[in-house]
Design an enzyme around this catalytic site. Structure first.
Site, mmCIF file in Angstrom:
data_model
loop_
_atom_site.group_PDB
_atom_site.id
_atom_site.type_symbol
_atom_site.label_atom_id
_atom_site.label_comp_id
_atom_site.label_asym_id
_atom_site.label_seq_id
_atom_site.Cartn_x
_atom_site.Cartn_y
_atom_site.Cartn_z
ATOM 1 N N TYR A 59 -3.544 4.360 7.116
ATOM 2 C CA TYR A 59 -4.056 3.483 8.177
ATOM 3 C C TYR A 59 -5.274 4.113 8.862
ATOM 4 O O TYR A 59 -6.231 3.415 9.198
ATOM 5 C CB TYR A 59 -2.967 3.206 9.210
ATOM 6 N N LYS A 80 0.845 -1.188 0.000
ATOM 7 C CA LYS A 80 0.000 0.000 0.000
ATOM 8 C C LYS A 80 0.889 1.250 0.000
ATOM 9 O O LYS A 80 2.048 1.176 0.468
ATOM 10 C CB LYS A 80 -0.950 -0.020 1.202
#
Length: 403
Positions: free
Chosen positions: A246, A158
């Site tokens: 996140y 990511k």
């Protein structure tokens, strides 16, 4: 757990100049420029295995590790030995000495060690069924599409890519090749976050009213030429795509909803060599169809924080730290206050790897597929659009901006 921006994947030579970074010719399999990667020596502090790991199962998936930076060497590769259904079959790096040293330590044959320029030859390597792209974001689309062209499945770090257009091209390439694509959102396999998702689905704090996430640390002296995360051409806008992702993910999987509008601000200080190309801070407010609100803040220039908090009508869930490699803490406050210890956070890596291997061998669903990565990049684009225009951005259910 402190975030370590320089060592995690610091294995390319970031020039800091956009032209030098992207001056290449496009390949036949991708519409995106192919940047030139130059591998750096083995990072300091890396502990290589004393004896090569052994395959545990006959149906174990052979995976190629693309990029031998700090994150790959310190977090991912040691945990592959803990994954029952995966083993390291090949390595890809731009540094021949590092390839040899790491290859010997992990028992990777000399003919399964590839340079970045030779990567496409992996198509003929039947020992390798999949690749794990652990490169700076600017290279995710190119190497993912090349891996699909080589007939391999792809696990991609990511954020998925620099733009939604790149994400869409990656997904299309996987479909053409009939190969699986997974984005390495490790928190979906981490016991504390998995338990938090379950608790929120079961309304453990009642109806959700407010979600607050903070992901920040204060970076030391650096420049875009010294640290790829501060180079816009390599990393995008800054902390949002990196640490702040996140928090964005947390807001979505804890609420169980997609936002219908976003408003945001960014800050880029003047005369700070760290932030000549990227933002130092990003803050956003997401509103959900249920009426819940999520407030996100992320920074490369603030005291360390790694927090997720859900305030409901009957209580509050607090995760602090929330999304580290280890050390998570979780508590519910309110009428039924209690501390929760659902498991060992370090199992998230093996869990992620086994999930990917199971998807390949058993054709089982992927929890964190390319569509999720695309969704998140669309939301990041909406956050930047709101900050740029000073207006609230309305969203479609798939994260696309309306109007």
């Amino acid at each position: 757990m402190p975030h370590t921006p320089i060592s995690r994947r610091g294995f390319i030579e970031a020039t800091g100049a956009l032209a030098a970074t992207l001056t290449t010719t496009a390949s036949a399999t991708t519409p995106f420029p192919r940047p030139q990667l130059k591998g750096l020596p083995l990072p300091g502090g890396v502990r290589l295995p004393a004896t090569p790991p052994r395959r545990k199962r006959e149906d174990s998936v052979g995976i190629a590790i693309v990029g031998l930076g700090g994150y790959a060497l310190n977090q991912i590769m040691p945990r592959i030995d803990q994954a029952e259904r995966m083993h390291i079959a090949a390595l890809v790096s731009g540094n021949p000495a590092k390839l040899a040293q790491v290859g010997d330590a992990y028992g990777v044959p000399a003919d399964a060690r590839y340079s970045y320029a030779q990567f496409d030859k992996i198509a003929a390597d039947d020992r390798t069924q999949a690749v794990y792209v652990i490169l700076p974001t600017a290279f995710h689309a190119d190497f993912t599409i090349r891996a699909f062209a080589a007939g391999k499945h792809v696990l991609c770090e990511k954020p998925m890519a620099l733009s939604s257009a790149e994400c869409e091209a990656m997904i299309a390439a996987g479909r053409r090749a009939n190969r699986r694509l997974m984005i390495a959102y490790r928190c979906h396999f981490e016991p504390y976050n998995v338990e938090a998702m379950r608790l929120m689905r079961e309304r453990a704090v009642g109806a959700i009213r407010l979600i607050r996430t903070e992901q920040s640390y204060r970076a030391g002296p650096t420049t875009p030429a010294q640290n790829w995360r501060f180079n816009r051409a390599l990393a995008g806008g800054g902390p949002l795509e990196d640490y702040g992702l996140y928090g964005l993910q947390s807001a979505l999987y804890l609420s169980g909803e997609m936002p219908d509008s976003i408003s945001a601000t960014t800050f880029q200080p003047k005369d700070d060599p760290r932030f000549t190309e990227i933002f130092a801070h990003v803050a956003a407010q997401l509103t959900f169809p249920s009426g819940a609100v999520a407030q996100l803040a992320t920074s490369y220039d603030a005291a360390g924080a790694n927090l997720a908090q859900v305030r409901g009508t009957d209580g509050t869930l607090i995760m602090d730290p929330a999304t580290g490699y280890a050390g998570q803490r979780m508590r519910i406050e309110g009428q039924n206050a209690r501390d929760l210890t659902p498991g060992d956070p370090t199992t998230q890596f093996a869990g992620q790897l086994n999930h990917f291997a199971n998807a390949i061998r058993d054709n089982s669903p992927i929890l964190t597929g390319g569509e999720m990565g695309l969704r998140d990049i669309r939301l990041i684009e909406a956050i930047y659009a709101s900050a740029r225009t000073g207006r609230t951005v309305k969203l479609a259910p798939d994260g696309r901006m309306r109007g």
